[in-house]
Design an enzyme around this catalytic site. Structure first.
Site, PDB file in Angstrom:
ATOM      1  N   LYS A  23      15.020 -24.026  36.575  1.00 59.22           N
ATOM      2  CA  LYS A  23      15.592 -25.064  37.450  1.00 59.22           C
ATOM      3  C   LYS A  23      14.789 -25.186  38.751  1.00 59.22           C
ATOM      4  CE  LYS A  23      19.570 -22.868  37.693  1.00 59.22           C
ATOM      5  NZ  LYS A  23      19.249 -21.652  36.908  1.00 59.22           N
ATOM      6  N   ARG A 181      24.251 -11.271  36.035  1.00 54.78           N
ATOM      7  CA  ARG A 181      24.074 -12.712  36.327  1.00 54.78           C
ATOM      8  C   ARG A 181      24.277 -13.539  35.063  1.00 54.78           C
ATOM      9  NH1 ARG A 181      18.281 -12.596  38.565  1.00 54.78           N
ATOM     10  NH2 ARG A 181      18.463 -14.859  38.629  1.00 54.78           N
TER      11      ARG A 181
HETATM   12  P1  AP5 Z   1      12.834 -20.400  37.877  1.00 46.62           P
HETATM   13  O1  AP5 Z   1      12.393 -21.809  38.000  1.00 46.62           O
HETATM   14  O2  AP5 Z   1      12.757 -19.525  39.068  1.00 46.62           O
HETATM   15  O3  AP5 Z   1      14.281 -20.328  37.180  1.00 46.62           O
HETATM   16  P2  AP5 Z   1      15.714 -20.722  37.731  1.00 46.62           P
HETATM   17  O4  AP5 Z   1      16.414 -21.469  36.652  1.00 46.62           O
HETATM   18  O5  AP5 Z   1      15.598 -21.398  39.066  1.00 46.62           O
HETATM   19  O6  AP5 Z   1      16.339 -19.295  37.832  1.00 46.62           O
HETATM   20  P3  AP5 Z   1      17.102 -18.503  38.998  1.00 46.62           P
HETATM   21  O7  AP5 Z   1      17.081 -17.060  38.582  1.00 46.62           O
HETATM   22  O8  AP5 Z   1      16.526 -18.800  40.367  1.00 46.62           O
HETATM   23  O9  AP5 Z   1      18.499 -19.075  38.902  1.00 46.62           O
HETATM   24  P4  AP5 Z   1      19.784 -18.403  39.301  1.00 46.62           P
HETATM   25  O10 AP5 Z   1      20.666 -19.537  39.070  1.00 46.62           O
HETATM   26  O11 AP5 Z   1      20.140 -17.142  38.649  1.00 46.62           O
HETATM   27  O12 AP5 Z   1      19.490 -17.873  40.791  1.00 46.62           O
HETATM   28  P5  AP5 Z   1      19.801 -18.502  42.210  1.00 46.62           P
HETATM   29  O13 AP5 Z   1      18.652 -18.245  43.071  1.00 46.62           O
HETATM   30  O14 AP5 Z   1      20.320 -19.890  42.060  1.00 46.62           O
HETATM   31  O15 AP5 Z   1      11.962 -19.748  36.690  1.00 46.62           O
HETATM   32  C1  AP5 Z   1      12.182 -18.393  36.306  1.00 46.62           C
HETATM   33  C2  AP5 Z   1      10.848 -17.816  35.790  1.00 46.62           C
HETATM   34  O16 AP5 Z   1      10.465 -18.522  34.600  1.00 46.62           O
HETATM   35  C3  AP5 Z   1       9.675 -17.980  36.767  1.00 46.62           C
HETATM   36  O17 AP5 Z   1       8.861 -16.844  36.687  1.00 46.62           O
HETATM   37  C4  AP5 Z   1       8.909 -19.203  36.239  1.00 46.62           C
HETATM   38  O18 AP5 Z   1       7.534 -19.153  36.546  1.00 46.62           O
HETATM   39  C5  AP5 Z   1       9.161 -19.071  34.738  1.00 46.62           C
HETATM   40  N1  AP5 Z   1       9.169 -20.365  34.048  1.00 46.62           N
HETATM   41  C6  AP5 Z   1       9.726 -21.533  34.469  1.00 46.62           C
HETATM   42  N2  AP5 Z   1       9.545 -22.491  33.539  1.00 46.62           N
HETATM   43  C7  AP5 Z   1       8.866 -21.904  32.506  1.00 46.62           C
HETATM   44  C8  AP5 Z   1       8.392 -22.379  31.257  1.00 46.62           C
HETATM   45  N3  AP5 Z   1       8.559 -23.662  30.862  1.00 46.62           N
HETATM   46  N4  AP5 Z   1       7.770 -21.503  30.427  1.00 46.62           N
HETATM   47  C9  AP5 Z   1       7.600 -20.216  30.807  1.00 46.62           C
HETATM   48  N5  AP5 Z   1       8.006 -19.698  31.989  1.00 46.62           N
HETATM   49  C10 AP5 Z   1       8.637 -20.548  32.824  1.00 46.62           C
HETATM   50  O19 AP5 Z   1      21.062 -17.637  42.677  1.00 46.62           O
HETATM   51  C11 AP5 Z   1      20.930 -16.281  43.085  1.00 46.62           C
HETATM   52  C12 AP5 Z   1      22.273 -15.726  43.474  1.00 46.62           C
HETATM   53  O20 AP5 Z   1      22.825 -16.473  44.589  1.00 46.62           O
HETATM   54  C13 AP5 Z   1      23.372 -15.823  42.397  1.00 46.62           C
HETATM   55  O21 AP5 Z   1      23.306 -14.739  41.500  1.00 46.62           O
HETATM   56  C14 AP5 Z   1      24.647 -15.814  43.259  1.00 46.62           C
HETATM   57  O22 AP5 Z   1      24.936 -14.513  43.704  1.00 46.62           O
HETATM   58  C15 AP5 Z   1      24.242 -16.645  44.460  1.00 46.62           C
HETATM   59  N6  AP5 Z   1      24.549 -18.063  44.294  1.00 46.62           N
HETATM   60  C16 AP5 Z   1      23.651 -19.084  44.270  1.00 46.62           C
HETATM   61  N7  AP5 Z   1      24.267 -20.259  44.110  1.00 46.62           N
HETATM   62  C17 AP5 Z   1      25.588 -19.994  44.016  1.00 46.62           C
HETATM   63  C18 AP5 Z   1      26.727 -20.817  43.819  1.00 46.62           C
HETATM   64  N8  AP5 Z   1      26.633 -22.153  43.666  1.00 46.62           N
HETATM   65  N9  AP5 Z   1      27.948 -20.210  43.760  1.00 46.62           N
HETATM   66  C19 AP5 Z   1      28.075 -18.881  43.920  1.00 46.62           C
HETATM   67  N10 AP5 Z   1      27.017 -18.041  44.106  1.00 46.62           N
HETATM   68  C20 AP5 Z   1      25.773 -18.593  44.149  1.00 46.62           C
END
Ligand code: AP5
Length: 226
Positions: A23, A181
């Site tokens: 994402k 997660r």
């Molecule tokens: P990346 O693009 O970083 O993936 P992502 O979907 O953004 O994953 P996140 O881990 O950031 O999402 P998340 O929802 O768990 O974490 P967030 O920061 O929102 O890609 C991941 C990897 O894959 C990278 O290495 C990339 O290079 C690779 N990649 C991408 N596309 C690829 C492809 N096509 N092929 C191969 N490799 C690829 O949240 C963190 C924490 O914050 C949560 O756990 C929670 O505690 C809190 N939080 C955040 N938002 C909320 C909310 N709305 N409510 C409550 N708590 C929240």
């Protein structure tokens, strides 16, 4: 392909999908092309935590353990953010909403604002890919560029291709935290797929394969007439 807002009506786009689905990577690649702000609630929490703000203190124990930050904290933060001037043309929400109450509160907010009904893009990824993507992720300390040591490594190990910044591994990308997660996603966030499907807002994108191909699919969905 669009290169900015181009006078298009304001819009709200939601990127929905499990941790590691891509994402954030795709939001960075596409939001600016439509003149949309990229709003990552995870990045916002990490920023608050690094500055030791009261909000960062509130979020810390949830983020570190892989739990979800309480809805009221998230909603206040997002409400403030979407009132900023750079959201005038709309925004891509990356990581929000993540619970039914968050989705309902967002619907209420959007009802009274110019952005209209959201477009929800669901990132469909094989679950066995997620661990590889998450454990291999490295992020630039300077510009936030996202890499993967397995699938999209930097040219120089440990350094960002764009600005030479140091790459770091997120503390919540350790396996035991990733498990929590993913389990939170299944229990609290996956039900939003049906919720938005029922509202007629959902478009599913195949998020497997090379990043550039996924970008092409996302752009195609976002460029469709509303
Ligand atoms: P990346 O693009 O970083 O993936 P992502 O979907 O953004 O994953 P996140 O881990 O950031 O999402 P998340 O929802 O768990 O974490 P967030 O920061 O929102 O890609 C991941 C990897 O894959 C990278 O290495 C990339 O290079 C690779 N990649 C991408 N596309 C690829 C492809 N096509 N092929 C191969 N490799 C690829 O949240 C963190 C924490 O914050 C949560 O756990 C929670 O505690 C809190 N939080 C955040 N938002 C909320 C909310 N709305 N409510 C409550 N708590 C929240």
């Amino acid at each position: 392909m669009p290169d900015g807002s181009g006078g298009a009506p304001p819009r709200a786009v939601i990127f929905l999908g499990p941790p590691g689905a891509g994402k954030g990577t795709q939001a960075k690649a596409v939001a600016g092309r439509f003149g949309l702000a990229h709003i990552s609630t995870g990045d916002m929490f990490r920023d608050h935590m690094s500055r030791n703000t009261p909000l960062g203190e509130q979020a810390k124990k949830f983020v570190q353990s892989g739990g979800l930050v309480p809805d009221e904290v998230v909603l206040g933060m997002v409400g403030d953010r979407i009132s900023q001037p750079d959201c005038k043309n709309g925004f891509v929400l990356d990581g929000f909403p993540r619970t039914k109450p968050q989705a309902e509160a967002l619907a209420e907010t959007l009802r009274n604002r110019p952005w209209g009904k959201p477009l929800v893009i669901y990132f469909a990824v094989d679950s066995d890919q997620l661990l590889r993507r998450l454990t291999g992720r490295r992020t630039c300390k300077v510009g936030g560029e996202i890499y993967n040591v397995y699938d999209c490594p930097p040219k120089v190990p440990g350094r960002c291709d764009n600005d030479g910044g140091e790459l770091f591994q997120r503390p919540d990308d350790r396996e035991e935290v990733i498990r929590e997660r993913l389990s939170q996603y299944e229990a609290q966030t996956r039900p939003l797929v049906d919720y938005y499907q029922g509202a007629g807002s959902l478009a599913e994108v195949n998020a497997m394969g090379p990043q550039a191909e996924v970008t092409g699919r996302v752009l195609e969905v976002m460029a469709r007439p509303r």
